[in-house]
Design an enzyme around this catalytic site. Structure first.
Site, PDB file in Angstrom:
ATOM      1  N   ARG A 164       0.822  -1.224   0.000  1.00 18.30           N
ATOM      2  CA  ARG A 164       0.000   0.000   0.000  1.00 18.30           C
ATOM      3  C   ARG A 164       0.849   1.264   0.000  1.00 18.30           C
ATOM      4  O   ARG A 164       0.516   2.254   0.654  1.00 18.30           O
ATOM      5  CB  ARG A 164      -0.948   0.040   1.202  1.00 18.30           C
ATOM      6  CG  ARG A 164      -2.049  -0.942   1.184  1.00 18.30           C
ATOM      7  CD  ARG A 164      -2.966  -0.818  -0.043  1.00 18.30           C
ATOM      8  NE  ARG A 164      -3.946  -1.881   0.022  1.00 18.30           N
ATOM      9  CZ  ARG A 164      -3.694  -3.121  -0.350  1.00 18.30           C
ATOM     10  NH1 ARG A 164      -2.525  -3.418  -0.892  1.00 18.30           N
ATOM     11  NH2 ARG A 164      -4.597  -4.058  -0.225  1.00 18.30           N
ATOM     12  N   SER A 241     -11.419   0.015   2.585  1.00 18.62           N
ATOM     13  CA  SER A 241     -10.699  -0.137   3.864  1.00 18.62           C
ATOM     14  C   SER A 241     -10.195   1.227   4.325  1.00 18.62           C
ATOM     15  O   SER A 241      -9.511   1.918   3.572  1.00 18.62           O
ATOM     16  CB  SER A 241      -9.503  -1.065   3.699  1.00 18.62           C
ATOM     17  OG  SER A 241      -9.963  -2.333   3.331  1.00 18.62           O
ATOM     18  N   GLU A 347      -5.812   4.594   5.483  1.00 16.83           N
ATOM     19  CA  GLU A 347      -5.525   4.318   4.073  1.00 16.83           C
ATOM     20  C   GLU A 347      -5.927   5.480   3.154  1.00 16.83           C
ATOM     21  O   GLU A 347      -5.150   5.871   2.281  1.00 16.83           O
ATOM     22  CB  GLU A 347      -6.214   3.016   3.643  1.00 16.83           C
ATOM     23  CG  GLU A 347      -5.697   2.535   2.312  1.00 16.83           C
ATOM     24  CD  GLU A 347      -6.263   1.202   1.867  1.00 16.83           C
ATOM     25  OE1 GLU A 347      -6.122   0.214   2.604  1.00 16.83           O
ATOM     26  OE2 GLU A 347      -6.853   1.165   0.786  1.00 16.83           O
TER      27      GLU A 347
HETATM   28  C1  FAD Z   1     -15.632  -0.089  -2.084  1.00 17.30           C
HETATM   29  C2  FAD Z   1     -14.146   0.156  -2.182  1.00 17.30           C
HETATM   30  C3  FAD Z   1     -13.278  -0.906  -2.239  1.00 17.30           C
HETATM   31  C4  FAD Z   1     -11.883  -0.701  -2.343  1.00 17.30           C
HETATM   32  N1  FAD Z   1     -11.070  -1.766  -2.385  1.00 17.30           N
HETATM   33  C5  FAD Z   1      -9.719  -1.588  -2.492  1.00 17.30           C
HETATM   34  C6  FAD Z   1      -8.847  -2.706  -2.522  1.00 17.30           C
HETATM   35  O1  FAD Z   1      -9.254  -3.859  -2.486  1.00 17.30           O
HETATM   36  N2  FAD Z   1      -7.515  -2.464  -2.625  1.00 17.30           N
HETATM   37  C7  FAD Z   1      -7.009  -1.198  -2.689  1.00 17.30           C
HETATM   38  O2  FAD Z   1      -5.778  -1.055  -2.790  1.00 17.30           O
HETATM   39  N3  FAD Z   1      -7.819  -0.121  -2.666  1.00 17.30           N
HETATM   40  C8  FAD Z   1      -9.160  -0.282  -2.563  1.00 17.30           C
HETATM   41  N4  FAD Z   1      -9.989   0.803  -2.520  1.00 17.30           N
HETATM   42  C9  FAD Z   1      -9.421   2.164  -2.554  1.00 17.30           C
HETATM   43  C10 FAD Z   1      -9.457   2.833  -3.948  1.00 17.30           C
HETATM   44  O3  FAD Z   1     -10.408   2.247  -4.771  1.00 17.30           O
HETATM   45  C11 FAD Z   1      -8.117   2.782  -4.647  1.00 17.30           C
HETATM   46  O4  FAD Z   1      -7.131   3.399  -3.863  1.00 17.30           O
HETATM   47  C12 FAD Z   1      -8.145   3.492  -6.012  1.00 17.30           C
HETATM   48  O5  FAD Z   1      -6.935   3.279  -6.704  1.00 17.30           O
HETATM   49  C13 FAD Z   1      -8.391   4.992  -5.936  1.00 17.30           C
HETATM   50  O6  FAD Z   1      -8.649   5.451  -7.240  1.00 17.30           O
HETATM   51  P1  FAD Z   1      -9.313   6.859  -7.509  1.00 17.30           P
HETATM   52  O7  FAD Z   1      -9.245   7.114  -8.971  1.00 17.30           O
HETATM   53  O8  FAD Z   1     -10.655   6.907  -6.906  1.00 17.30           O
HETATM   54  O9  FAD Z   1      -8.311   7.823  -6.755  1.00 17.30           O
HETATM   55  P2  FAD Z   1      -8.655   9.068  -5.839  1.00 17.30           P
HETATM   56  O10 FAD Z   1      -9.383   8.609  -4.640  1.00 17.30           O
HETATM   57  O11 FAD Z   1      -9.281  10.129  -6.639  1.00 17.30           O
HETATM   58  O12 FAD Z   1      -7.184   9.535  -5.426  1.00 17.30           O
HETATM   59  C14 FAD Z   1      -6.404   8.745  -4.555  1.00 17.30           C
HETATM   60  C15 FAD Z   1      -4.987   9.312  -4.512  1.00 17.30           C
HETATM   61  O13 FAD Z   1      -4.391   9.169  -5.790  1.00 17.30           O
HETATM   62  C16 FAD Z   1      -3.980  10.443  -6.298  1.00 17.30           C
HETATM   63  N5  FAD Z   1      -4.210  10.399  -7.750  1.00 17.30           N
HETATM   64  C17 FAD Z   1      -5.319   9.970  -8.379  1.00 17.30           C
HETATM   65  N6  FAD Z   1      -5.129  10.011  -9.713  1.00 17.30           N
HETATM   66  C18 FAD Z   1      -3.872  10.483  -9.912  1.00 17.30           C
HETATM   67  C19 FAD Z   1      -3.086  10.757 -11.070  1.00 17.30           C
HETATM   68  N7  FAD Z   1      -3.540  10.548 -12.315  1.00 17.30           N
HETATM   69  N8  FAD Z   1      -1.834  11.267 -10.900  1.00 17.30           N
HETATM   70  C20 FAD Z   1      -1.350  11.499  -9.656  1.00 17.30           C
HETATM   71  N9  FAD Z   1      -2.044  11.257  -8.524  1.00 17.30           N
HETATM   72  C21 FAD Z   1      -3.287  10.751  -8.660  1.00 17.30           C
HETATM   73  C22 FAD Z   1      -4.819  11.464  -5.562  1.00 17.30           C
HETATM   74  O14 FAD Z   1      -4.167  12.721  -5.514  1.00 17.30           O
HETATM   75  C23 FAD Z   1      -4.941  10.814  -4.204  1.00 17.30           C
HETATM   76  O15 FAD Z   1      -3.752  11.075  -3.486  1.00 17.30           O
HETATM   77  C24 FAD Z   1     -11.382   0.621  -2.406  1.00 17.30           C
HETATM   78  C25 FAD Z   1     -12.272   1.720  -2.346  1.00 17.30           C
HETATM   79  C26 FAD Z   1     -13.638   1.483  -2.241  1.00 17.30           C
HETATM   80  C27 FAD Z   1     -14.577   2.668  -2.206  1.00 17.30           C
END
Ligand code: FAD
Length: 353
Positions: A164, A241, A347
């Site tokens: 992570r 999480s 997280e």
């Molecule tokens: C129901 C649910 C289940 C999940 N299960 C998991 C799991 O099993 N495993 C896991 O690891 N995570 C899990 N997550 C967390 C999440 O889905 C991941 O971390 C995902 O990668 C976040 O993507 P996002 O586009 O929504 O990023 P955001 O939430 O929009 O951003 C997250 C971070 O990434 C940065 N970021 C986003 N895009 C970019 C970019 N293009 N360039 C630079 N920085 C960027 C943002 O600044 C921020 O710091 C879960 C979330 C939910 C709601």
């Protein structure tokens, strides 16, 4: 190139899965790399702070919002390289990308099915689940370096992937905008079935499952735990999480086991659940620690609760605030710290607190 649209005072609660948080002073949804660059130039000339947003599934924005530019990366496009390489634009939906790879019988990311968010966000915390992490298959990450404005490819080792974690959320936090990610997958490869939930799902089967079957199994398991976003499910107002599984030394493990036995939370013959990492540390399920402190699934205060199906997921209800979410998380963290002496790490990315 279509002109840049800047929305003023955009409610960030609409752009995050937790559904809380105040407004962004300025918000741009960039559908091309050129638009993203133009928005960053504008922010720099105006002196606005910048936050890069994907789908908002791992972010908690403060109730005061963000006082600068929130740049939402909404670029699209997937390019197949040679037979086993796929490159996706940062704004592509992650799960659609996994589905496409599995349809092409490429193995390596099938266990990451059903995770919300964009492809570009996956390297940030080295997204992982059910025994796979994106760092295992990422070949390179195309980035815009905000330090000097150059665009270049980072190799897998440059990204410093750990559990992570990566350079993107540690030593080089906020330095790079991820523009695209290239994965190297295994044509007709054997999918990974190492995680206990998956092993038991496929137990008794003679032939190994295909990547497509593993994807279906993961989706079913995630659904049973409320870990698939579903607009009809009130528990989908979550960031997944909220706490990372702690990785602790052998010495801390022994101390924690002793404390748990003294409190009658662990039988003399039992050890803490978890497993030994390649580095010789121990990864302990945060959910087990939380539940042993007496905080059960469904535990609720105000507009915030622990999911009724997943002890690590914090869920909000309409009317909830970011302050309530953070306070609730600190309460859970405090209980684990006082019972086990282990400080859980949050997280989601907390912005503006
Ligand atoms: C129901 C649910 C289940 C999940 N299960 C998991 C799991 O099993 N495993 C896991 O690891 N995570 C899990 N997550 C967390 C999440 O889905 C991941 O971390 C995902 O990668 C976040 O993507 P996002 O586009 O929504 O990023 P955001 O939430 O929009 O951003 C997250 C971070 O990434 C940065 N970021 C986003 N895009 C970019 C970019 N293009 N360039 C630079 N920085 C960027 C943002 O600044 C921020 O710091 C879960 C979330 C939910 C709601």
């Amino acid at each position: 190139m279509p002109p840049l649209t800047i929305t003023e005072n955009a409610p960030l609660a609409h752009y995050t899965t937790l559904g809380v948080g105040g407004p962004a002073r300025h918000l741009v949804e960039a559908v091309s790399e050129e638009q993203a660059l133009e928005a960053l130039d504008r922010a720099s000339s105006e002196g606005w702070p910048v936050f890069i947003l994907g789908s908002g599934s791992n972010v908690l924005f403060a109730d005061a919002g963000f006082p600068g530019l929130v740049l939402r990366i909404a670029t699209r496009g997937i390019v197949a390289g040679d037979s086993n390489r796929l490159t996706a634009a940062a704004g592509e939906e992650w799960d659609a990308f996994v589905r496409l790879s599995v349809r092409r019988e490429l193995a390596g990311i099938e266990c990451l099915s059903g995770i919300p968010g964009t492809v570009g966000a996956t390297p940030i915390q080295n997204v992982g689940a059910y025994g796979e992490e994106v760092g295992d298959t990422i070949r390179s990450v195309r980035v815009l370096d905000r330090k000097d404005g150059t665009i270049r490819d980072l190799s897998n080792p440059d990204c410093g992937f750990r559990y992570r974690s990566s350079v993107f959320c540690t030593s080089e936090r906020e330095r790079y905008v991820i523009l695209a990610v290239t994965f190297e997958l295994e044509p007709e490869g054997l999918p990974s079935v190492t995680y206990p939930d998956l092993e038991s799902f496929f137990s008794g089967r003679a032939a190994p499952p295909s990547p497509w079957e593993v994807r279906q199994a993961v989706l079913l398991i995630r659904q049973s735990k409320g870990m698939l976003l579903d607009p009809t499910d009130p528990e989908s107002r979550t960031a997944g999480s909220f706490f990372k599984n702690p990785v602790i030394s052998e010495e801390t493990l022994r101390d924690t086991e002793a404390a748990a036995r003294r409190l009658g939370l662990l039988a003399e013959s039992q050890g803490l659940p978890g497993f030994k990492t390649a580095a010789g540390d121990y990864k302990i399920p945060a959910a087990w620690l939380i539940e042993r402190t007496g905080i059960k699934k469904g535990f609720s205060t105000g507009h915030v609760s622990i999911s009724s199906r997943h002890a690590l997921a914090i869920v909000t209800r309409p009317g909830g605030t970011a302050a309530e979410v953070l306070e609730f998380a600190q309460q859970v963290r405090g209980r684990v710290q006082s019972v086990f002496g282990i400080a859980l790490e949050l997280e989601p990315v907390c912005v503006g607190f």
